[in-house]
Each structure stands twice: as structure tokens, then as C-alpha cells.
Design an enzyme around this catalytic site. Structure first.
Site, PDB file in Angstrom:
ATOM      1  N   ASN A   2      55.407  36.049  47.907  1.00  0.00           N
ATOM      2  CA  ASN A   2      54.715  36.271  46.639  1.00  0.00           C
ATOM      3  C   ASN A   2      53.484  37.104  46.953  1.00  0.00           C
ATOM      4  O   ASN A   2      52.488  36.591  47.442  1.00  0.00           O
ATOM      5  CB  ASN A   2      54.328  34.909  46.028  1.00  0.00           C
ATOM      6  N   LYS A  36      51.479  38.601  44.987  1.00  0.00           N
ATOM      7  CA  LYS A  36      50.387  38.519  44.003  1.00  0.00           C
ATOM      8  C   LYS A  36      49.894  39.947  43.682  1.00  0.00           C
ATOM      9  O   LYS A  36      50.705  40.867  43.668  1.00  0.00           O
ATOM     10  CB  LYS A  36      49.274  37.593  44.513  1.00  0.00           C
ATOM     11  N   HIS A  46      53.419  29.901  38.063  1.00  0.00           N
ATOM     12  CA  HIS A  46      52.533  29.832  39.230  1.00  0.00           C
ATOM     13  C   HIS A  46      51.185  29.252  38.789  1.00  0.00           C
ATOM     14  O   HIS A  46      50.714  29.529  37.688  1.00  0.00           O
ATOM     15  CB  HIS A  46      52.349  31.220  39.843  1.00  0.00           C
ATOM     16  N   GLU A  99      48.263  30.007  39.487  1.00  0.00           N
ATOM     17  CA  GLU A  99      47.247  30.992  39.103  1.00  0.00           C
ATOM     18  C   GLU A  99      47.426  31.402  37.647  1.00  0.00           C
ATOM     19  O   GLU A  99      46.463  31.683  36.942  1.00  0.00           O
ATOM     20  CB  GLU A  99      47.312  32.202  40.050  1.00  0.00           C
ATOM     21  N   GLU A 151      53.899  23.580  44.915  1.00  0.00           N
ATOM     22  CA  GLU A 151      52.711  24.178  45.531  1.00  0.00           C
ATOM     23  C   GLU A 151      51.474  23.367  45.157  1.00  0.00           C
ATOM     24  O   GLU A 151      50.919  23.553  44.075  1.00  0.00           O
ATOM     25  CB  GLU A 151      52.535  25.619  45.036  1.00  0.00           C
ATOM     26  N   GLY A 202      46.116  29.338  49.400  1.00  0.00           N
ATOM     27  CA  GLY A 202      45.109  30.303  49.832  1.00  0.00           C
ATOM     28  C   GLY A 202      43.896  29.660  50.491  1.00  0.00           C
ATOM     29  O   GLY A 202      42.878  30.313  50.694  1.00  0.00           O
ATOM     30  N   SER A 242      49.618  27.919  51.854  1.00  0.00           N
ATOM     31  CA  SER A 242      49.207  28.174  53.243  1.00  0.00           C
ATOM     32  C   SER A 242      50.341  28.005  54.247  1.00  0.00           C
ATOM     33  O   SER A 242      50.118  27.512  55.359  1.00  0.00           O
ATOM     34  CB  SER A 242      47.996  27.311  53.620  1.00  0.00           C
TER      35      SER A 242
END
Ligand code: PGA
Length: 256
Positions: free
Chosen positions: A9, A11, A95, A97, A167, A173, A212
């Protein structure tokens, strides 16, 4: 037997030229990685170019998001049919985000997953708890309800096309990975929910871990019974690093 699925991914990273350079370096590194499925989700702007670069290879193209709507007056949105035209075989939806920054609800995520399936694209549906949820011991409640609501529009006969990505938001991250045992605990709960919802087909649905994932922790995560793949952000931006994740099996650890 569920085929492991390793997905990059990217991003909001990589220009078209950078995306093409990645693929040219990456494909030879994974040429003999059989038995796993490899997916790359570049930004929308690089989909067409990568569709060309990847055609004929065993690496599948994915979109990072999709509109739930049919074509029409939706400024800035991209419809599922437009993605299938570019050769997308997978689409990431829900996701964290997007859930956090764009207020996407489970209901919207469900509609996006349905839109993808209607155009022959397999949805990768993301779920995961915040650190606050985990500390309040609400992980199962939160993730369980995301599963139920976000998958509400997937018909039972299409369950095999579905991928779920767990996730934990606190691991994305941050360099803080869930331990393999922590991941397995939640994956097992998700598996149970999938069985409840889809019957025997729930066994076939692949559940990726994300947050991660790196070359040096991929094998241990993948060794867990219900961890069937990884959704990789930061460590997927470099061809060497992502290829080592794709080839996790060679690092030892294996699958149960
Ligand atoms: P990360 O991102 O690997 O950089 O933690 C994972 C993701 O958000 O899909």
C-alpha cells in the site's frame, strides 16, 4: 489452504516514473516467488502505467480506494468500473487513514466493497482498533463490529473474493508491530466472525495483518495460523525491502 497474499500500500507516494522504476527493479526479485500472491496499490495517478508494466506478470494491480457511486456528478471520485478498465484486480477499502481523516463509516466501506465486487474487483477491507480501544480492552468489540458492518453487503457466494486486513491503528507507521500472538488472537476472532457470517466459505477468506510489517518480522507474523498475508505501507516503498517480505518463507518460520 489459503494462499498467502502480500500487498504493498504505497499511500500518497511515488510519481509515475518512480512507480515504473520500482516495478522494473522489483519483478526480477520476485520472479520465482511462487505460491504467494503479490499485489501493488499505487496512487490512482500511476495505475494506468503500472497496469501496463505488470501485465503478463504474476503481480496484481490494486486501487487504494474507490467511490461507492456509479459514474456521475462526484467531483474527485473514481468509480469501480474505471478501475477495472485499468486492470485493477483488488481494491483497498476502509483503510484507517480514510476512516479517520475522511470520516468513512462502516456503512460507506460496505458500499465501496460492494461496488468493487460488482465490477469484478476483489475488496481488501481494512479494520482495526485504536490504542485507546486496546487499552480499554475493547479490541474485540470494535473490530468485531467493523467486520459485521463493513462486510454486510458481501453475498455469501462471493466470500472467496474477499480479503480482510487487520491493522491495529497504533501499529501503522509507528514502528510498533503487534506481536505475532497479539495478531493471531484478533485474527482468530475475525475468523470466527467470518465463519458465522459466511459459513464454511469463511475458512477461505484471507486475513492480512498490517502495521509496521518489515522484512525481519514478516515470517513470524506469517507463521500464525490465521495470518494469511500482510498489507505493507512504509516497507513496501523499496523494492528490496518489499521483495524480502514477499519471500518471507525463505527467512525460516514457514507456515503451520
Ligand atoms: P505501515 O502501513 O506498514 O507503514 O505501518 C500499513 C498500512 O497502513 O497499510
Amino acid at each position: 489452504m489459503r494462499r498467502p497474499i502480500l500487498a504493498a500500500n504505497w499511500k500518497m507516494n511515488k510519481t509515475v516514473a518512480e512507480a515504473e522504476a520500482f516495478v522494473r527493479a522489483f519483478l526480477p526479485l520476485v520472479a520465482d516467488a511462487s505460491g504467494v500472491e503479490v499485489v501493488i496499490a499505487p496512487p490512482f495517478t500511476a495505475l494506468q502505467a503500472l497496469g501496463r508494466e505488470l501485465s503478463g506478470s504474476h503481480v496484481a494491480l490494486a486501487a487504494q480506494d474507490v467511490s461507492a457511486e456509479d459514474p456521475g456528478a462526484f467531483t474527485g471520485e473514481v468509480a469501480a468500473g474505471m478501475l477495472s478498465e485499468l486492470g485493477c484486480r483488488y481494491g483497498i477499502v476502509g483503510h484507517s487513514e480514510r476512516r479517520a481523516r475522511h470520516g468513512e463509516s462502516d456503512e460507506l466501506v460496505a458500499a465501496k466493497a460492494a461496488a468493487l465486487l460488482n465490477h469484478g474487483i476483489r475488496p481488501i477491507v481494512c479494520v482495526g482498533e485504536t490504542l485507546e480501544h486496546r487499552e480499554a480492552e475493547r479490541t474485540f468489540a470494535v473490530v468485531g463490529s467493523q467486520i459485521q458492518e463493513s462486510l454486510a453487503k458481501i453475498p455469501r457466494e462471493r466470500a472467496g473474493d474477499l480479503v480482510v486486513a487487520y491493522e491495529p491503528i497504533w501499529a501503522i507507521g509507528t514502528g510498533r508491530t503487534a506481536t505475532p500472538e497479539m495478531a493471531q488472537e484478533v485474527h482468530a476472532m475475525i475468523r470466527e466472525r467470518l465463519r458465522d457470517q459466511f459459513g464454511a466459505a469463511g475458512e477461505e477468506i484471507r486475513i492480512q495483518y498490517g502495521g509496521s510489517v518489515k522484512p525481519d518480522n514478516a515470517a513470524a507474523l506469517m507463521a500464525q495460523r490465521d495470518v494469511d498475508g500482510a498489507l505493507v505501507g512504509g516497507a513496501s516503498l523499496d523494492p528490496q525491502s518489499f521483495s524480502r517480505i514477499v519471500r518471507f518463507d525463505e527467512a525460516g518460520g514457514g507456515r503451520p
